[in-house]
Motif scaffolding. Structure first.
Motif, PDB file in Angstrom:
ATOM      1  N   LEU A  92       0.832  -1.200   0.000  1.00 24.44           N
ATOM      2  CA  LEU A  92       0.000   0.000   0.000  1.00 24.44           C
ATOM      3  C   LEU A  92       0.866   1.249   0.000  1.00 24.44           C
ATOM      4  CD1 LEU A  92      -2.787  -0.928   2.599  1.00 24.44           C
ATOM      5  CD2 LEU A  92      -2.989  -0.889   0.102  1.00 24.44           C
ATOM      6  N   VAL A  93       0.394   2.265  -0.710  1.00 28.79           N
ATOM      7  CA  VAL A  93       1.086   3.545  -0.767  1.00 28.79           C
ATOM      8  C   VAL A  93       0.069   4.647  -0.456  1.00 28.79           C
ATOM      9  CG1 VAL A  93       2.415   5.142  -2.190  1.00 28.79           C
ATOM     10  CG2 VAL A  93       2.642   2.680  -2.554  1.00 28.79           C
ATOM     11  N   MET A  94       0.395   5.512   0.488  1.00 25.75           N
ATOM     12  CA  MET A  94      -0.463   6.651   0.800  1.00 25.75           C
ATOM     13  C   MET A  94      -0.291   7.702  -0.299  1.00 25.75           C
ATOM     14  SD  MET A  94       0.022   6.960   4.950  1.00 25.75           S
ATOM     15  CE  MET A  94       1.820   7.080   4.891  1.00 25.75           C
ATOM     16  N   VAL A  95      -1.418   8.173  -0.850  1.00 25.84           N
ATOM     17  CA  VAL A  95      -1.341   9.048  -2.023  1.00 25.84           C
ATOM     18  C   VAL A  95      -2.020  10.398  -1.863  1.00 25.84           C
ATOM     19  CG1 VAL A  95      -1.043   7.176  -3.687  1.00 25.84           C
ATOM     20  CG2 VAL A  95      -3.368   7.890  -3.045  1.00 25.84           C
ATOM     21  N   TYR A  96      -2.889  10.556  -0.852  1.00 24.39           N
ATOM     22  CA  TYR A  96      -3.587  11.832  -0.702  1.00 24.39           C
ATOM     23  C   TYR A  96      -3.786  12.102   0.783  1.00 24.39           C
ATOM     24  CZ  TYR A  96      -6.932  15.651  -1.502  1.00 24.39           C
ATOM     25  OH  TYR A  96      -7.557  16.885  -1.528  1.00 24.39           O
ATOM     26  N   ASN A  97      -3.130  13.153   1.261  1.00 21.45           N
ATOM     27  CA  ASN A  97      -3.225  13.548   2.666  1.00 21.45           C
ATOM     28  C   ASN A  97      -4.523  14.330   2.855  1.00 21.45           C
ATOM     29  OD1 ASN A  97      -2.766  14.305   5.306  1.00 21.45           O
ATOM     30  ND2 ASN A  97      -1.090  15.701   4.838  1.00 21.45           N
ATOM     31  N   TYR A  98      -5.540  13.670   3.359  1.00 23.56           N
ATOM     32  CA  TYR A  98      -6.886  14.249   3.425  1.00 23.56           C
ATOM     33  C   TYR A  98      -7.079  15.070   4.697  1.00 23.56           C
ATOM     34  CZ  TYR A  98     -12.032  14.319   3.573  1.00 23.56           C
ATOM     35  OH  TYR A  98     -13.344  14.696   3.647  1.00 23.56           O
ATOM     36  N   LEU A  99      -6.949  14.441   5.843  1.00 32.26           N
ATOM     37  CA  LEU A  99      -7.055  15.148   7.118  1.00 32.26           C
ATOM     38  C   LEU A  99      -5.650  15.467   7.595  1.00 32.26           C
ATOM     39  CD1 LEU A  99      -9.965  13.316   8.934  1.00 32.26           C
ATOM     40  CD2 LEU A  99      -9.909  15.662   8.112  1.00 32.26           C
ATOM     41  N   ARG A 100      -5.323  16.739   7.549  1.00 30.12           N
ATOM     42  CA  ARG A 100      -3.936  17.177   7.632  1.00 30.12           C
ATOM     43  C   ARG A 100      -3.450  17.424   9.055  1.00 30.12           C
ATOM     44  NH1 ARG A 100      -2.686  19.514   2.461  1.00 30.12           N
ATOM     45  NH2 ARG A 100      -1.409  21.134   3.447  1.00 30.12           N
ATOM     46  N   ALA A 101      -4.285  17.158  10.035  1.00 36.79           N
ATOM     47  CA  ALA A 101      -3.924  17.316  11.445  1.00 36.79           C
ATOM     48  C   ALA A 101      -4.656  16.230  12.236  1.00 36.79           C
ATOM     49  CB  ALA A 101      -4.302  18.705  11.953  1.00 36.79           C
ATOM     50  N   PRO A 102      -4.165  15.893  13.425  1.00 43.85           N
ATOM     51  CA  PRO A 102      -4.792  14.805  14.181  1.00 43.85           C
ATOM     52  C   PRO A 102      -6.213  15.150  14.608  1.00 43.85           C
ATOM     53  CG  PRO A 102      -3.129  15.913  15.508  1.00 43.85           C
ATOM     54  CD  PRO A 102      -2.989  16.436  14.120  1.00 43.85           C
ATOM     55  N   THR A 103      -7.088  14.152  14.548  1.00 40.14           N
ATOM     56  CA  THR A 103      -8.482  14.336  14.948  1.00 40.14           C
ATOM     57  C   THR A 103      -8.822  13.573  16.214  1.00 40.14           C
ATOM     58  OG1 THR A 103      -9.245  12.458  13.622  1.00 40.14           O
ATOM     59  CG2 THR A 103      -9.181  14.608  12.542  1.00 40.14           C
ATOM     60  N   GLY A 104      -8.051  12.554  16.530  1.00 39.78           N
ATOM     61  CA  GLY A 104      -8.401  11.662  17.628  1.00 39.78           C
ATOM     62  C   GLY A 104      -7.819  12.077  18.968  1.00 39.78           C
ATOM     63  N   SER A 105      -8.524  11.710  20.013  1.00 41.66           N
ATOM     64  CA  SER A 105      -8.052  11.898  21.386  1.00 41.66           C
ATOM     65  C   SER A 105      -8.921  11.022  22.283  1.00 41.66           C
ATOM     66  CB  SER A 105      -8.152  13.370  21.813  1.00 41.66           C
ATOM     67  OG  SER A 105      -9.500  13.820  21.763  1.00 41.66           O
ATOM     68  N   ILE A 106      -8.607  11.002  23.551  1.00 43.19           N
ATOM     69  CA  ILE A 106      -9.407  10.277  24.530  1.00 43.19           C
ATOM     70  C   ILE A 106     -10.202  11.306  25.328  1.00 43.19           C
ATOM     71  CG2 ILE A 106      -9.375   8.636  26.456  1.00 43.19           C
ATOM     72  CD1 ILE A 106      -6.540   7.843  25.521  1.00 43.19           C
ATOM     73  N   ALA A 107     -11.500  11.060  25.501  1.00 42.72           N
ATOM     74  CA  ALA A 107     -12.362  12.017  26.195  1.00 42.72           C
ATOM     75  C   ALA A 107     -13.042  11.369  27.386  1.00 42.72           C
ATOM     76  CB  ALA A 107     -13.416  12.575  25.246  1.00 42.72           C
ATOM     77  N   VAL A 108     -13.193  12.142  28.440  1.00 44.73           N
ATOM     78  CA  VAL A 108     -13.930  11.710  29.636  1.00 44.73           C
ATOM     79  C   VAL A 108     -14.932  12.799  29.989  1.00 44.73           C
ATOM     80  CG1 VAL A 108     -11.960  10.381  30.515  1.00 44.73           C
ATOM     81  CG2 VAL A 108     -12.288  12.761  31.266  1.00 44.73           C
ATOM     82  N   PRO A 109     -15.967  12.467  30.762  1.00 55.12           N
ATOM     83  CA  PRO A 109     -16.864  13.518  31.244  1.00 55.12           C
ATOM     84  C   PRO A 109     -16.098  14.553  32.063  1.00 55.12           C
ATOM     85  CG  PRO A 109     -17.824  11.345  31.601  1.00 55.12           C
ATOM     86  CD  PRO A 109     -16.402  11.122  31.188  1.00 55.12           C
ATOM     87  N   ALA A 110     -16.563  15.786  32.026  1.00 53.84           N
ATOM     88  CA  ALA A 110     -15.851  16.864  32.711  1.00 53.84           C
ATOM     89  C   ALA A 110     -15.704  16.612  34.205  1.00 53.84           C
ATOM     90  CB  ALA A 110     -16.572  18.185  32.477  1.00 53.84           C
ATOM     91  N   ASP A 111     -16.650  15.853  34.797  1.00 51.26           N
ATOM     92  CA  ASP A 111     -16.578  15.585  36.238  1.00 51.26           C
ATOM     93  C   ASP A 111     -15.932  14.242  36.550  1.00 51.26           C
ATOM     94  OD1 ASP A 111     -18.547  13.927  35.284  1.00 51.26           O
ATOM     95  OD2 ASP A 111     -20.100  14.574  36.716  1.00 51.26           O
ATOM     96  N   SER A 112     -15.281  13.632  35.583  1.00 53.00           N
ATOM     97  CA  SER A 112     -14.644  12.329  35.791  1.00 53.00           C
ATOM     98  C   SER A 112     -13.494  12.441  36.797  1.00 53.00           C
ATOM     99  CB  SER A 112     -14.106  11.797  34.462  1.00 53.00           C
ATOM    100  OG  SER A 112     -13.270  10.673  34.674  1.00 53.00           O
ATOM    101  N   PRO A 113     -13.296  11.396  37.607  1.00 52.42           N
ATOM    102  CA  PRO A 113     -12.146  11.393  38.515  1.00 52.42           C
ATOM    103  C   PRO A 113     -10.823  11.186  37.790  1.00 52.42           C
ATOM    104  CG  PRO A 113     -13.343   9.317  38.666  1.00 52.42           C
ATOM    105  CD  PRO A 113     -14.170  10.231  37.816  1.00 52.42           C
ATOM    106  N   ILE A 114     -10.872  10.839  36.509  1.00 53.86           N
ATOM    107  CA  ILE A 114      -9.644  10.678  35.725  1.00 53.86           C
ATOM    108  C   ILE A 114      -9.072  12.061  35.438  1.00 53.86           C
ATOM    109  CG2 ILE A 114      -8.690   9.885  33.533  1.00 53.86           C
ATOM    110  CD1 ILE A 114     -10.939   7.778  33.471  1.00 53.86           C
ATOM    111  N   ARG A 115      -7.870  12.293  35.968  1.00 57.09           N
ATOM    112  CA  ARG A 115      -7.272  13.617  35.858  1.00 57.09           C
ATOM    113  C   ARG A 115      -5.988  13.637  35.046  1.00 57.09           C
ATOM    114  NH1 ARG A 115     -10.855  17.586  36.737  1.00 57.09           N
ATOM    115  NH2 ARG A 115     -12.394  16.805  38.221  1.00 57.09           N
ATOM    116  N   ASP A 116      -5.328  12.508  34.902  1.00 54.54           N
ATOM    117  CA  ASP A 116      -4.145  12.440  34.048  1.00 54.54           C
ATOM    118  C   ASP A 116      -4.085  11.066  33.405  1.00 54.54           C
ATOM    119  OD1 ASP A 116      -2.762  10.616  35.867  1.00 54.54           O
ATOM    120  OD2 ASP A 116      -2.335  12.380  37.100  1.00 54.54           O
ATOM    121  N   LEU A 117      -3.163  10.886  32.494  1.00 59.72           N
ATOM    122  CA  LEU A 117      -3.113   9.636  31.738  1.00 59.72           C
ATOM    123  C   LEU A 117      -2.905   8.431  32.639  1.00 59.72           C
ATOM    124  CD1 LEU A 117      -1.056  10.736  28.584  1.00 59.72           C
ATOM    125  CD2 LEU A 117      -3.464  10.074  28.664  1.00 59.72           C
ATOM    126  N   GLY A 118      -2.163   8.592  33.696  1.00 57.80           N
ATOM    127  CA  GLY A 118      -1.926   7.476  34.608  1.00 57.80           C
ATOM    128  C   GLY A 118      -3.189   6.930  35.236  1.00 57.80           C
TER     129      GLY A 118
END
Length: 373
Positions: free
Chosen positions: A119-145
């Motif tokens: 396979l060869v990549m031929v057209y750069n469509y989305l030129r910046a990252p779109t993905g991330s991990i999301a939690v509710p604003a009140d989640s106890p998760i505060r850092d990646l750890g």
């Protein structure tokens, strides 16, 4: 499914049966034979996309609905593959002509010694990252750890966003064996899974998160500065297809560039073209005004990624910037997506960029400005 088992299952798909798996029962067949001439003399091709039609994919609908593909002599059938891994597989096995996904599965394929051979990549469509991990604003998760021991929802277990999330977590010092992934889909089912506590977090993308926040769900996001330089969704083909059908690839890329110019100039028009071309994208019982209000919020988030680096001014739609693929490979190695160094050179081609950009952009801009439903 625990992430370790999911990861092994995904690896198995790439490492043992990538070239032989039949997707005949997984995707719709192309509209006619590969390379055949369709109605009105248009060349029929099939293109795979990992996700269903929505605001994130509306430039595709623009290219179809406004005749940009037809102007290029193409009759394009878009096939929903159901995930990045499936998009890669279906392109390799000839189920589709052009595939699209995030680029992680391509690097995993190259790691097997197939770099540039498959396979060869031929057209750069989305030129910046779109993905991330999301939690509710009140989640106890505060850092990646804090993600150790959690469950994260994804659109599918074959999604490239899962690989991206794994990389982010590993860079944050989390053993991915301590994290579970489950398939939640997108939209309302994913939001319900998060708000009900079925999952602790989601691994989705910009337009999905924007729509969720528009509906009232407040989110916090986790990423890593190492992904900031990375591109996202890319179109790819086999080397044989690129060699024999370079004109087709150039025509496809030019139509997508035109459609992106139109969509960035008039996002509301792009969405209304999508509603017309894909009636299933209209939400039952919701007024056009209300749906446009929601979808515009999502699509404007996507436009930032579609136009990153100002390709309109630089006339470089579809181009992979110098060092962009190397940056991806460095991240993939550091994050554990691949286990060895890879040569970026055979993995992508910028040869057709001048042809992608060989159109009168001002004519497209004027069409967008004067468009009427």
């Amino acid at each position: 499914m625990p992430i370790t088992r999911r990861k092994r299952a995904l690896a198995a798909a790439f490492l043992s049966s990538l070239l032989t798996v039949s997707l005949a029962g997984c995707i719709a067949p192309p509209n006619g034979s590969r390379g055949a001439d369709g109605a009105k003399g248009l060349k029929q091709i099939s293109v795979g996309v990992p996700t269903i039609m929505g605001p994130n994919n509306s430039p595709i609908a623009v290219a179809q609905g406004l005749g940009y593909f037809a102007d290029e002599g193409l009759d394009v059938t878009f096939v929903t593959t159901g995930g990045s891994a499936e998009s890669v597989q279906s392109t390799l096995t000839g189920q589709i002509d052009i595939g699209s996904s995030t680029s992680e599965p391509i690097y995993q394929l190259a790691e097997r010694g197939k770099s540039g051979e498959e396979l060869v990549m031929v057209y750069n469509y989305l030129r910046a990252p779109t993905g991330s991990i999301a939690v509710p604003a009140d989640s106890p998760i505060r850092d990646l750890g804090d993600f150790a021991g959690t469950t994260i929802g994804a659109d599918s277990l074959g999604s490239g966003n899962v690989l991206l999330a794994e990389g982010i977590l590993q860079l944050g010092g989390v053993d991915v064996g301590d994290v579970d992934f489950v398939a939640t889909g997108t939209g309302a089912p994913a939001l319900q899974a998060l708000s009900s506590g079925k999952v602790d977090a989601l691994s989705l993308w910009d337009t999905e998160y924007a729509a969720m926040e528009k509906s009232g769900m407040k989110l916090r996001f986790f990423s890593h500065d190492k992904i900031d330089p990375l591109f996202s969704t890319t179109f790819f083909v086999t080397p044989d297809f690129l060699k024999s059908e370079s004109k087709t690839v150039a025509s496809f890329g030019r139509a997508m560039a035109k459609a992106t110019v139109f969509a960035s100039e008039n996002p509301a028009a792009a969405l209304q073209v999508m509603y017309s071309e894909y009636p299933e994208t209209r939400v039952a019982g919701k007024s056009l005004k209300d749906q446009l209000d929601t979808d515009l919020t999502a699509f404007r988030a996507r436009l930032e990624r579609l136009t990153a680096g100002d390709p309109a001014a630089n006339s470089n739609w579809g181009q992979y910037p110098d060092g962009a693929v190397q940056a991806w490979l460095d991240f993939a190695l550091t994050a554990g997506i691949v286990k060895k160094k890879l040569d970026p050179t055979p993995l992508y081609a910028n040869d057709l960029v001048s042809e992608y950009n060989d159109f009168d952009a001002q004519t497209v801009v004027k069409e967008a400005q004067t468009w009427k439903p």
